[in-house]
Scaffold this motif. Structure first.
Motif, mmCIF file in Angstrom:
data_model
loop_
_atom_site.group_PDB
_atom_site.id
_atom_site.type_symbol
_atom_site.label_atom_id
_atom_site.label_comp_id
_atom_site.label_asym_id
_atom_site.label_seq_id
_atom_site.Cartn_x
_atom_site.Cartn_y
_atom_site.Cartn_z
ATOM 1 N N MET A 1 0.840 -1.192 0.000
ATOM 2 C CA MET A 1 0.000 0.000 0.000
ATOM 3 C C MET A 1 0.882 1.251 0.000
ATOM 4 N N LEU A 2 0.473 2.231 -0.801
ATOM 5 C CA LEU A 2 1.162 3.514 -0.778
ATOM 6 C C LEU A 2 0.936 4.206 0.562
ATOM 7 N N ASP A 3 1.967 4.870 1.054
ATOM 8 C CA ASP A 3 1.787 5.676 2.259
ATOM 9 C C ASP A 3 0.770 6.779 1.987
ATOM 10 N N ARG A 4 0.125 7.219 3.051
ATOM 11 C CA ARG A 4 -0.896 8.263 2.908
ATOM 12 C C ARG A 4 -0.274 9.550 2.396
ATOM 13 N N ASP A 5 -1.047 10.255 1.570
ATOM 14 C CA ASP A 5 -0.649 11.568 1.036
ATOM 15 C C ASP A 5 0.648 11.493 0.236
ATOM 16 N N VAL A 6 0.836 10.372 -0.463
ATOM 17 C CA VAL A 6 2.009 10.201 -1.314
ATOM 18 C C VAL A 6 1.559 10.155 -2.770
ATOM 19 N N SER A 7 2.217 10.957 -3.611
ATOM 20 C CA SER A 7 1.945 10.944 -5.051
ATOM 21 C C SER A 7 2.976 10.037 -5.706
ATOM 22 N N PHE A 8 2.492 9.117 -6.535
ATOM 23 C CA PHE A 8 3.364 8.071 -7.049
ATOM 24 C C PHE A 8 3.033 7.788 -8.509
ATOM 25 N N LEU A 9 4.083 7.636 -9.317
ATOM 26 C CA LEU A 9 3.943 7.276 -10.734
ATOM 27 C C LEU A 9 4.831 6.059 -10.990
ATOM 28 N N PRO A 10 4.227 4.884 -11.207
ATOM 29 C CA PRO A 10 5.043 3.680 -11.387
ATOM 30 C C PRO A 10 5.728 3.662 -12.751
ATOM 31 N N LYS A 11 6.904 3.076 -12.784
ATOM 32 C CA LYS A 11 7.610 2.847 -14.044
ATOM 33 C C LYS A 11 7.159 1.500 -14.621
ATOM 34 N N PRO A 12 7.118 1.397 -15.934
ATOM 35 C CA PRO A 12 7.361 2.440 -16.953
ATOM 36 C C PRO A 12 6.116 3.307 -17.134
ATOM 37 N N PHE A 13 6.301 4.513 -17.648
ATOM 38 C CA PHE A 13 5.166 5.418 -17.853
ATOM 39 C C PHE A 13 5.281 6.044 -19.242
ATOM 40 N N THR A 14 4.115 6.412 -19.758
ATOM 41 C CA THR A 14 4.066 7.093 -21.053
ATOM 42 C C THR A 14 4.087 8.600 -20.821
ATOM 43 N N ILE A 15 4.249 9.353 -21.900
ATOM 44 C CA ILE A 15 4.256 10.804 -21.769
ATOM 45 C C ILE A 15 2.896 11.310 -21.310
ATOM 46 N N GLN A 16 1.819 10.604 -21.733
ATOM 47 C CA GLN A 16 0.479 11.004 -21.309
ATOM 48 C C GLN A 16 0.306 10.785 -19.798
ATOM 49 N N GLN A 17 0.761 9.616 -19.303
ATOM 50 C CA GLN A 17 0.666 9.345 -17.870
ATOM 51 C C GLN A 17 1.514 10.331 -17.065
ATOM 52 N N LEU A 18 2.713 10.626 -17.558
ATOM 53 C CA LEU A 18 3.578 11.583 -16.883
ATOM 54 C C LEU A 18 2.939 12.963 -16.851
ATOM 55 N N ALA A 19 2.407 13.408 -17.985
ATOM 56 C CA ALA A 19 1.791 14.737 -18.063
ATOM 57 C C ALA A 19 0.598 14.845 -17.113
ATOM 58 N N THR A 20 -0.218 13.786 -17.075
ATOM 59 C CA THR A 20 -1.410 13.806 -16.212
ATOM 60 C C THR A 20 -1.032 13.857 -14.741
ATOM 61 N N LYS A 21 -0.078 13.018 -14.337
ATOM 62 C CA LYS A 21 0.275 12.946 -12.923
ATOM 63 C C LYS A 21 0.983 14.218 -12.463
ATOM 64 N N VAL A 22 1.885 14.752 -13.298
ATOM 65 C CA VAL A 22 2.593 15.985 -12.915
ATOM 66 C C VAL A 22 1.603 17.133 -12.776
ATOM 67 N N ARG A 23 0.672 17.209 -13.722
ATOM 68 C CA ARG A 23 -0.317 18.292 -13.669
ATOM 69 C C ARG A 23 -1.205 18.148 -12.430
ATOM 70 N N GLN A 24 -1.549 16.914 -12.106
ATOM 71 C CA GLN A 24 -2.410 16.662 -10.936
ATOM 72 C C GLN A 24 -1.706 17.083 -9.646
ATOM 73 N N VAL A 25 -0.418 16.744 -9.514
ATOM 74 C CA VAL A 25 0.322 17.097 -8.298
ATOM 75 C C VAL A 25 0.534 18.606 -8.208
ATOM 76 N N LEU A 26 0.872 19.241 -9.313
ATOM 77 C CA LEU A 26 1.098 20.696 -9.299
ATOM 78 C C LEU A 26 -0.170 21.456 -8.960
ATOM 79 N N ASP A 27 -1.319 20.934 -9.377
ATOM 80 C CA ASP A 27 -2.586 21.626 -9.134
ATOM 81 C C ASP A 27 -3.172 21.345 -7.756
ATOM 82 N N GLN A 28 -2.561 20.452 -6.998
ATOM 83 C CA GLN A 28 -3.062 20.172 -5.648
ATOM 84 C C GLN A 28 -2.905 21.401 -4.770
ATOM 85 N N LYS A 29 -3.919 21.602 -3.924
ATOM 86 C CA LYS A 29 -3.843 22.727 -2.976
ATOM 87 C C LYS A 29 -3.014 22.302 -1.777
ATOM 88 N N GLN A 30 -2.265 23.246 -1.250
ATOM 89 C CA GLN A 30 -1.432 22.955 -0.076
ATOM 90 C C GLN A 30 -2.316 22.732 1.133
#
Length: 554
Positions: free
Chosen positions: A525-554
């Protein structure tokens, strides 16, 4: 008590009675002794001289038996007649009392002899019974000892057989494990070789036609990407079967999740399969990884469709379930408690008992070559077990199959929902958004930097955690997101993130790794409040996850 003591005394003096001459000698000595006492006490004892010998008679008869006692009585009578009675005593007159005394003496001696004879006979019978009893006891002890030895020998044989059977069972289990490992290894090698053949062949074709025919080269690259994607999917399924895939469990409303999948399921199953959904009222919430749960449901529905070549009906049902102690004891790795169950039922061909017993084995399939990998059900099984749940399959040939997926009920406060990015949301980054990439593998780092740069982000990078910390501590580098590998030498990604957050409180972190047992994944199980992108990843998966983390509110 007295009788017991007399018997013991009788047994102790038995050796005297075995020599009759000792009794006769004792009778003579006691008679003479009695006569001597009578002479000494002649001034005191007068009249009825026969009484002098009663003690000698009783003692002799009691010790040596009636024969010696009779001799003592005869001696007493003879001695009394010759030495104690007048020599001229007659039958009449004063001599009559002597005859009466003699008669009384004979009667008493007879009674004494009869009583002692009866006593000796009783003691002898008791002694004989006691000897017989001891013999029987000895015989019984011998029989018990023999039987005990036989039982001990039988028990030793049973223990030896049990040890032999245990060794044989261990050998069989080891052989079965090796068979499973061999089957698993063979399946992996077969599928990966096929995918590598697609990738290598397609890339060779792309290289060949890169200059002459760009369109054909582009199609070859697409084929290589398809092969790589299938390889990544196979790896994910193997991790799911082995319960090693990283799960990100959330509070899930199964009714909403199933309803949301209806369009996807209808499109996937085809027009000759009728889909029916039965949603339970008052359904509990469950705690599971939503994407993996959707994948499991899709796998079960696709298996149901494949079991109905001529079409049919698939019923997708949700329900509350309670698995009690009796059920848990009868099924391995099942904990009693409350669960949310999702059941998938088809009206297909069903399975035999033999096929049903192997349904969850990896790479086991009854489909024709090329129509399935045999990992679908094993993936569902691994996901259920890793999530703390249970999966149960019921099937009857000609009637169909039902698979029930049990996942733990969630009891607690609602968690904040993670909203998916809108489909029309722009995933491109901005040059004002800076990403720090930390990756110890050079080629992976170069690829990640290139992909993020192509997405429009400003990228800075470091080859390990120490270099990244040096950049932050000395150069004052500003960044918006730390994108770090987890498994690195000297300092792992989690330790790096903790150190970075000490320097830059509130820093956003996105972890990535291909290794499932690491600092941010515990018990699968992932630790709580951890953002994780498993390898291997595509550019679409990378773009989506990075955008999701950057847009998270503090």
């Amino acid at each position: 008590m007295l009788v017991r003591r007399i018997r013991k005394w009788y047994e102790a003096t038995q050796f005297l009675r075995e020599h009759i001459w000792l009794g006769y000698a004792f009778a003579l000595l006691t008679s003479i002794g009695a006569m001597y006492v009578r002479v000494l006490l002649s001034g005191v004892l007068e009249g009825f001289p026969f009484i002098t010998f009663f003690v000698a008679i009783v003692l002799t008869a009691f010790i040596f038996g009636w024969r010696a006692g009779a001799l003592a009585g005869a001696l007493g009578g003879v001695i009394s007649g010759y030495f104690l009675l007048p020599s001229d005593w007659s039958l009449f007159g004063s001599g009559m009392s002597n005859w009466i005394g003699m008669g009384f003496y004979i009667v008493l001696v007879g009674v004494i002899l009869l009583l002692t004879a009866a006593m000796h006979r009783g003691f002898a019978e008791y002694a004989q019974d006691d000897r017989l009893r001891r013999q029987l006891n000895d015989l019984l002890e011998i029989r018990v000892a023999e039987r005990t030895a036989e039982l001990e020998s039988a028990n030793q044989k049973l223990r030896d057989e049990a040890q032999s059977r245990a060794a044989a069972e261990a050998l069989v289990r080891q052989m079965q494990k090796m068979e499973v490992v061999g089957q698993l290894t063979g399946g992996i090698a077969h599928d990966f070789n096929n995918m590598l053949a697609i990738i290598v062949g397609s890339l060779d074709m792309a290289k060949k036609y890169f200059q002459r025919d760009p369109a054909k080269a582009s199609r070859s690259i697409d084929h290589a990407l398809e092969g790589a994607t299938r390889a990544a999917e196979l790896t994910a399924r193997l991790l799911a079967f082995s319960r090693q895939q990283p799960l990100d469990p959330r509070v899930v409303d199964a009714n909403k999740l199933v309803s949301g999948m209806s369009e996807l399921l209808t499109r996937t199953l085809g027009g000759n399969v009728r889909m029916e959904t039965v949603l339970a009222g008052g359904l509990w919430r469950m705690f599971a990884d939503p994407p993996q749960l959707e994948s499991a449901i899709l796998n079960l529905c696709v298996n149901g469709r494949d079991a109905m070549p001529d079409g049919g009906k698939i019923t997708l049902e949700t329900m509350n379930a309670h698995l009690d102690d009796v059920y848990a004891a009868a099924h391995a790795e099942v904990r009693p408690g409350q669960y949310v169950a999702i059941a998938v039922t088809d009206t297909g061909t069903g399975m035999t008992a033999e096929v049903l017993s192997r349904a969850f084995d990896p790479f086991f399939t009854t489909k024709k070559p090329g129509q399935g990998t045999g990992l679908g059900l094993s993936q569902v099984y691994g996901f259920a077990k890793q999530s703390g749940g249970h999966v149960k399959m019921y099937s009857e040939v000609g009637q169909g199959t039902t698979v029930k997926l049990y996942l733990p009920r969630y009891v607690g406060e609602d968690e904040p929902l993670q909203h998916e990015l809108p489909m029309d949301r722009q995933l491109q980054g901005s040059s004002s958004e800076v990403i720090l990439v930390v990756e110890d593998e050079d080629r992976v780092r170069r690829m990640s930097v290139q992909l993020l740069s192509d997405l429009g982000y400003t990228v800075i990078h470091a080859s390990d955690a120490k270099q990244a910390l040096a950049m932050l501590e000395t150069g004052g580098v500003a960044f918006d997101l730390l994108f770090t590998d987890v498994v690195m030498p000297d300092m792992n990604g989690k330790q790096l993130a903790d150190r970075v957050r000490e320097l830059r409180p509130g820093a956003k972190v996105l972890y990535t790794t291909g290794y499932t047992r690491n600092a941010v994944i515990h018990n699968g199980m992932l630790d709580r409040d951890v953002s994780f992108l498993p390898k291997p990843f595509t550019i679409q998966q990378l773009a989506t996850k990075v955008r999701q983390v950057l847009d998270q509110k503090q």
